[in-house]
Design a protein around this motif. Structure first.
Motif, mmCIF file in Angstrom:
data_model
loop_
_atom_site.group_PDB
_atom_site.id
_atom_site.type_symbol
_atom_site.label_atom_id
_atom_site.label_comp_id
_atom_site.label_asym_id
_atom_site.label_seq_id
_atom_site.Cartn_x
_atom_site.Cartn_y
_atom_site.Cartn_z
ATOM 1 N N SER A 1 0.664 -1.234 0.009
ATOM 2 C CA SER A 1 0.077 0.003 0.010
ATOM 3 C C SER A 1 0.855 1.368 0.038
ATOM 4 C CB SER A 1 -1.020 0.094 1.230
ATOM 5 O OG SER A 1 -0.161 0.053 2.425
ATOM 6 N N ASN B 1 -3.566 2.352 -2.326
ATOM 7 C CA ASN B 1 -4.103 3.604 -1.725
ATOM 8 C C ASN B 1 -4.835 4.600 -2.732
ATOM 9 O OD1 ASN B 1 -2.071 5.355 -3.010
ATOM 10 N ND2 ASN B 1 -0.590 4.335 -1.759
ATOM 11 N N SER C 1 -6.804 0.217 -7.165
ATOM 12 C CA SER C 1 -6.404 -0.289 -5.851
ATOM 13 C C SER C 1 -7.733 -0.926 -5.249
ATOM 14 C CB SER C 1 -5.882 0.776 -4.942
ATOM 15 O OG SER C 1 -4.616 1.405 -5.231
ATOM 16 N N ASN D 1 -9.310 -2.958 -1.936
ATOM 17 C CA ASN D 1 -9.162 -2.847 -0.078
ATOM 18 C C ASN D 1 -9.179 -4.236 0.268
ATOM 19 O OD1 ASN D 1 -8.472 -1.869 2.237
ATOM 20 N ND2 ASN D 1 -10.635 -1.533 2.844
#
Length: 324
Positions: free
Chosen positions: A8, A34, A40, A42
């Motif tokens: 990240s 990020n 990106s 999560n």
């Protein structure tokens, strides 16, 4: 090809950017990434099942692991029966970074130049040794500590304070090394290996200590540049002969399942290189300068580690200096 980058930070952004130059941003995904990294998603770096589900859903071919923790936790082992390749060493080989004591034993076994040291299991065991050395040495916590497990001491008081700090983090019983202090210029030599061959990136140097004039506690690194002017061809040849080649021979003799990055943290004392530490992944912040300096296609280098052609690649680099 579609690639997932695990991590990240700035290192992972630099990795993803370099890969996207070859295969396009639509084919590079970062977990968790990020807000500044395209594509990106999560997903936690140690949730291997969730990573696998994502990779299957997106038809991912390769996982590039940024930080050390997923490697020491065995992400390569998790995917060993999967068609998805993971670029990095398996859990056993990742002890090269995960255990300072294991790494030191490896260096001593294969004649790799490093400082003399002694290992202990708790501070009380080390008291006589500390007095004998007058506190003038380096203390290294055995395991991962996010760049905060190394203490350069100059007195008995500093040594005791370092052990007290480690005790606050890890309890009264924890393994650690006391290592002779080597003074000189510290550099990072980072290579890509298939476990039998290695291709070196440009040497780089980062700023370790917290304060100006090399004062204060060690950090994981705060800024870097490459190439390093004093690291000339003569020194590079010496590093290869005394450290890099014996390391790769050690990989073969063990043998270690290692297709990934090898980071040699070196101290140069009177033109002689000594290994301070190994890392099993790209350094941060070094990645942010050595990958922009790399002209050779990174995807080609990674693919070569899996198809046995790494030794045939001619490395090329961009001209100039790179600073982060």
């Amino acid at each position: 090809m579609k690639i997932v980058v695990i991590g990240s930070g700035g290192r992972e952004h630099a990795i993803a950017d370099k890969l996207a130059q070859s295969i396009g941003w639509d084919n590079v995904f970062t977990l968790p990434g990020n807000a500044g990294i395209p594509n990106s998603h999560n997903i936690a770096i140690n949730d291997f099942a969730a990573i696998e589900n994502f990779c299957v859903e997106k038809n991912i071919d390769l996982i590039f692991v940024g930080p050390e923790v997923p490697l020491t936790n065995g992400i390569v082992n998790f995917f060993e029966n999967s068609p998805i390749k993971v670029f990095g060493p398996d859990k056993h080989a990742a002890q090269l970074e995960g255990s300072k004591i294991w790494a030191k034993n490896f260096m001593n076994k294969y004649g790799i130049k490093t400082a003399s040291s002694k290992s202990f299991n708790n501070p009380s065991e080390a008291q006589d040794f500390i007095k004998q050395k007058d506190g003038n040495f380096v203390i290294k916590y055995d395991g991962l500590a996010g760049g905060k497990g190394v203490f350069v001491c100059s007195s008995i008081q500093e040594a005791q304070e370092a052990l007290q700090e480690l005790e606050q983090m890890f309890g009264k019983h924890f393994p650690f090394l006391i290592e002779d202090k080597i003074e000189g210029s510290e550099i990072s030599i980072i290579g890509i290996t298939d476990g039998k061959n290695i291709q070196l990136l440009l040497p780089s140097q980062d700023h370790k200590q917290l304060l100006d004039k090399d004062l204060g506690p060690n950090t994981g690194g705060m800024g870097a540049y490459c190439p390093v002017p004093f690291c000339d061809d003569k020194l590079i040849q010496k590093i290869k002969e005394k450290i890099v080649i014996p390391t790769i021979k050690g990989f073969q003799k063990e043998p270690l399942n290692y297709k990934g990055i090898v980071y040699f943290g070196l101290m140069i004392d009177k033109e002689e290189p000594y290994v301070l530490e190994y890392n099993v992944r790209l350094g941060d912040p070094e990645t942010e300068v050595i990958l922009p300096a790399l002209k050779t296609d990174l995807v080609e280098l990674i693919s070569a580690c899996f198809d046995g052609t790494l030794s045939s690649i001619n490395m090329n680099f961009n001209e100039g200096f790179f600073v982060d």
